[in-house]
Design an enzyme around this catalytic site. Structure first.
Site, PDB file in Angstrom:
ATOM      1  N   TYR A  17     -15.707 -58.664 -30.960  1.00 43.33           N
ATOM      2  CA  TYR A  17     -15.942 -58.037 -32.403  1.00 43.33           C
ATOM      3  C   TYR A  17     -15.745 -59.302 -33.366  1.00 43.33           C
ATOM      4  O   TYR A  17     -16.464 -59.373 -34.447  1.00 43.33           O
ATOM      5  CB  TYR A  17     -14.585 -57.007 -32.849  1.00 43.33           C
ATOM      6  CG  TYR A  17     -14.883 -55.833 -32.419  1.00 43.33           C
ATOM      7  CD1 TYR A  17     -15.018 -55.413 -31.156  1.00 43.33           C
ATOM      8  CD2 TYR A  17     -14.965 -54.717 -33.366  1.00 43.33           C
ATOM      9  CE1 TYR A  17     -15.046 -53.821 -30.892  1.00 43.33           C
ATOM     10  CE2 TYR A  17     -15.286 -53.339 -33.168  1.00 43.33           C
ATOM     11  CZ  TYR A  17     -15.420 -52.942 -31.844  1.00 43.33           C
ATOM     12  OH  TYR A  17     -15.453 -51.765 -31.523  1.00 43.33           O
TER      13      TYR A  17
ATOM     14  N   LYS B   3     -11.276 -56.590 -17.204  1.00 42.79           N
ATOM     15  CA  LYS B   3     -12.110 -56.695 -16.130  1.00 42.79           C
ATOM     16  C   LYS B   3     -12.241 -57.973 -15.490  1.00 42.79           C
ATOM     17  O   LYS B   3     -13.213 -59.010 -15.559  1.00 42.79           O
ATOM     18  CB  LYS B   3     -13.711 -56.413 -16.991  1.00 42.79           C
ATOM     19  CG  LYS B   3     -14.985 -56.380 -16.195  1.00 42.79           C
ATOM     20  CD  LYS B   3     -15.123 -55.027 -15.577  1.00 42.79           C
ATOM     21  CE  LYS B   3     -16.561 -55.137 -14.440  1.00 42.79           C
ATOM     22  NZ  LYS B   3     -16.503 -53.938 -13.441  1.00 42.79           N
TER      23      LYS B   3
ATOM     24  N   ASP C 111     -11.907 -43.455 -27.817  1.00 47.60           N
ATOM     25  CA  ASP C 111     -12.858 -42.333 -28.032  1.00 47.60           C
ATOM     26  C   ASP C 111     -12.919 -41.266 -26.744  1.00 47.60           C
ATOM     27  O   ASP C 111     -12.513 -40.110 -26.866  1.00 47.60           O
ATOM     28  CB  ASP C 111     -14.268 -42.596 -28.154  1.00 47.60           C
ATOM     29  CG  ASP C 111     -14.554 -42.945 -29.797  1.00 47.60           C
ATOM     30  OD1 ASP C 111     -13.471 -43.193 -30.456  1.00 47.60           O
ATOM     31  OD2 ASP C 111     -15.451 -42.855 -30.083  1.00 47.60           O
TER      32      ASP C 111
HETATM   33  C1  IPM Z   1     -12.829 -47.554 -34.507  1.00 41.21           C
HETATM   34  C2  IPM Z   1     -14.501 -47.552 -35.157  1.00 41.21           C
HETATM   35  C3  IPM Z   1     -14.755 -48.978 -35.698  1.00 41.21           C
HETATM   36  C4  IPM Z   1     -14.373 -49.963 -34.273  1.00 41.21           C
HETATM   37  C5  IPM Z   1     -15.957 -49.218 -36.210  1.00 41.21           C
HETATM   38  C6  IPM Z   1     -16.135 -48.440 -37.492  1.00 41.21           C
HETATM   39  C7  IPM Z   1     -16.253 -50.512 -36.602  1.00 41.21           C
HETATM   40  O1  IPM Z   1     -15.161 -47.259 -34.000  1.00 41.21           O
HETATM   41  O2  IPM Z   1     -11.991 -47.701 -35.452  1.00 41.21           O
HETATM   42  O3  IPM Z   1     -12.823 -47.303 -33.393  1.00 41.21           O
HETATM   43  O4  IPM Z   1     -15.528 -50.082 -33.506  1.00 41.21           O
HETATM   44  O5  IPM Z   1     -13.439 -50.667 -34.286  1.00 41.21           O
HETATM   45 MN    MN Z   2     -14.272 -46.363 -32.261  1.00 44.15          MN
END
Ligand code: IPM
Ligand code: MN
Length: 367
Positions: A146, A195, A255
């Site tokens: 990121y 990984k 997620d």
């Molecule tokens: C999360 C979201 C963010 C991330 C996005 C909106 C940048 O998906 O908080 O999980 O990837 O961290």
């Molecule tokens: Mn996310």
């Protein structure tokens, strides 16, 4: 006491779900004798529309002034919203990443817990759910892919894009310590996900995590490759206590973990630094397709507010009361549409409610 809460309502369903979390906080204030003041901070698409950038320096300063920040969600439909025609550094998400970095919020806690009442909303088979599950994903939030260098350029006539995944040992050590600290307050097991069969950054991750583990003799440490972890989450979610992992893996796995709890609308999160300050937000997105319809599930945001009470304000009793109120309302069979599968809809005992009504019901149970 008086607590100063920065509020980022943001985009999509953000304003609707934040409104309900404030409703619940106000009720907590009334019952337990605290007061919460709210300072609205612009971030995301609404900030782009108002001032041309997703996060201004003033907004960062406002966040730093607050005792903690409560956030809804930011962003829009990535294929249709004009925000996604802008250069990447001016899009809504860039605001959130900048805020996380500016406030040094390196530790992202995402609890994934299956409420007994929501078994029917869980997509897993009953024998896989077993006695249910209760895990904490500890995601590193200010490093890795990121925040590494990135560019897109032509190399020998071929368009080429580069993203870099960098971690230094200090970044790994501080998040690992947080992971073990949390494990000590739970079932004392850490699954470190990497990984390491491919990536150098993962091999360093594994080495540093093992060093940190030596200071936590009571905690059982296991390493798991991220692809296997993705599989184990749907095969045997009950095996996990604390999942400790880097930024990108944590994004994806959280997620997945949220979905096995029934809905992403249930998953809260806390992003913490070295102080008592924290940014609290639901793990789900802005859901532009249902924004403004009054049907979004506010529970993840309400549970994020509970995490704020617990981690930033040390108000454990108050946090317990909010969590208990959520449990009660679920027990009384109130459901927003996302946690109401079709078979349930036909049962008369189950009541489908909208965003505001869910907030009212939960606030009402705070005592
Ligand atoms: C999360 C979201 C963010 C991330 C996005 C909106 C940048 O998906 O908080 O999980 O990837 O961290
Ligand atoms: Mn996310």
């Amino acid at each position: 006491m008086d607590y100063k809460v920065g509020v980022i309502s943001g985009d999509g369903i953000g304003p609707e779900i934040v409104r309900e979390a404030k409703k619940v906080l106000d009720k907590v204030g009334e019952v337990f004798g605290h007061s919460f003041s709210y300072d609205e901070i612009l971030m995301g698409g609404v900030s782009i529309d108002a001032v041309g950038v997703p996060l201004t320096d003033e907004a960062i300063a406002q966040a730093k002034e607050a005792d903690a920040v409560l956030m809804g969600s930011i962003g829009g439909n990535t294929s249709t919203s004009p925000w996604y025609k802008l250069p990447a550094n001016l899009r809504p998400e860039a605001g959130l990443l900048k805020l996380r970095k500016s406030l040094n919020l390196f530790a992202n806690l995402r609890p994934a817990y299956l409420y007994g009442e929501l078994r029917a909303a869980c997509p897993l088979r009953d024998d896989i759910i077993g006695d249910g599950f209760d895990m904490m994903i500890m995601r590193e939030l200010t490093g890795g892919l990121y925040f590494g260098d990135r560019r897109t350029e032509e190399q020998d006539g071929v368009m080429t894009a580069v993203d870099t995944l960098t971690y230094n040992e200090n970044e790994i050590r501080r998040i690992a310590k947080r992971g073990f600290d949390i494990a000590m307050k739970r079932r004392k097991k850490v699954t470190s996900v990497d990984k390491a069969n491919v990536l150098d950054s993962s091999r360093l991750w594994r080495k540093v995590v093992e060093e940190v583990a030596k200071d936590y003799k009571e905690v059982t440490l296991e390493h798991m490759l991220v692809d296997n972890c993705a599989m184990q989450l749907v095969k045997d979610p009950g095996q996990f206590d604390v999942i400790l992992t880097e930024n990108m893996f944590g994004d994806i796995l959280s997620d997945e973990a949220s979905m096995v709890t029934g809905s992403i609308g249930m998953l809260s999160s806390a992003s913490l630094n070295d102080t008592k300050f924290g940014l609290y937000e639901p793990s789900g997105g802005s859901a532009p397709d249902i924004a403004g319809k009054g049907i979004a599930n506010p529970i993840a945001t309400i549970l994020s507010a509970a995490m704020m009470l617990r981690y930033s304000f040390d108000l454990d009793r108050e946090a317990d009361a909010v969590e208990e109120a959520v449990r009660q309302v679920l027990k009384e069979q109130y459901r927003t549409v996302d946690i109401m599968p079709q078979e349930e809809a036909e049962k008369e005992s189950v009541t489908q409610v909208g965003t505001a009504q869910m907030g009212d019901l939960i606030a009402d149970k705070i005592r």
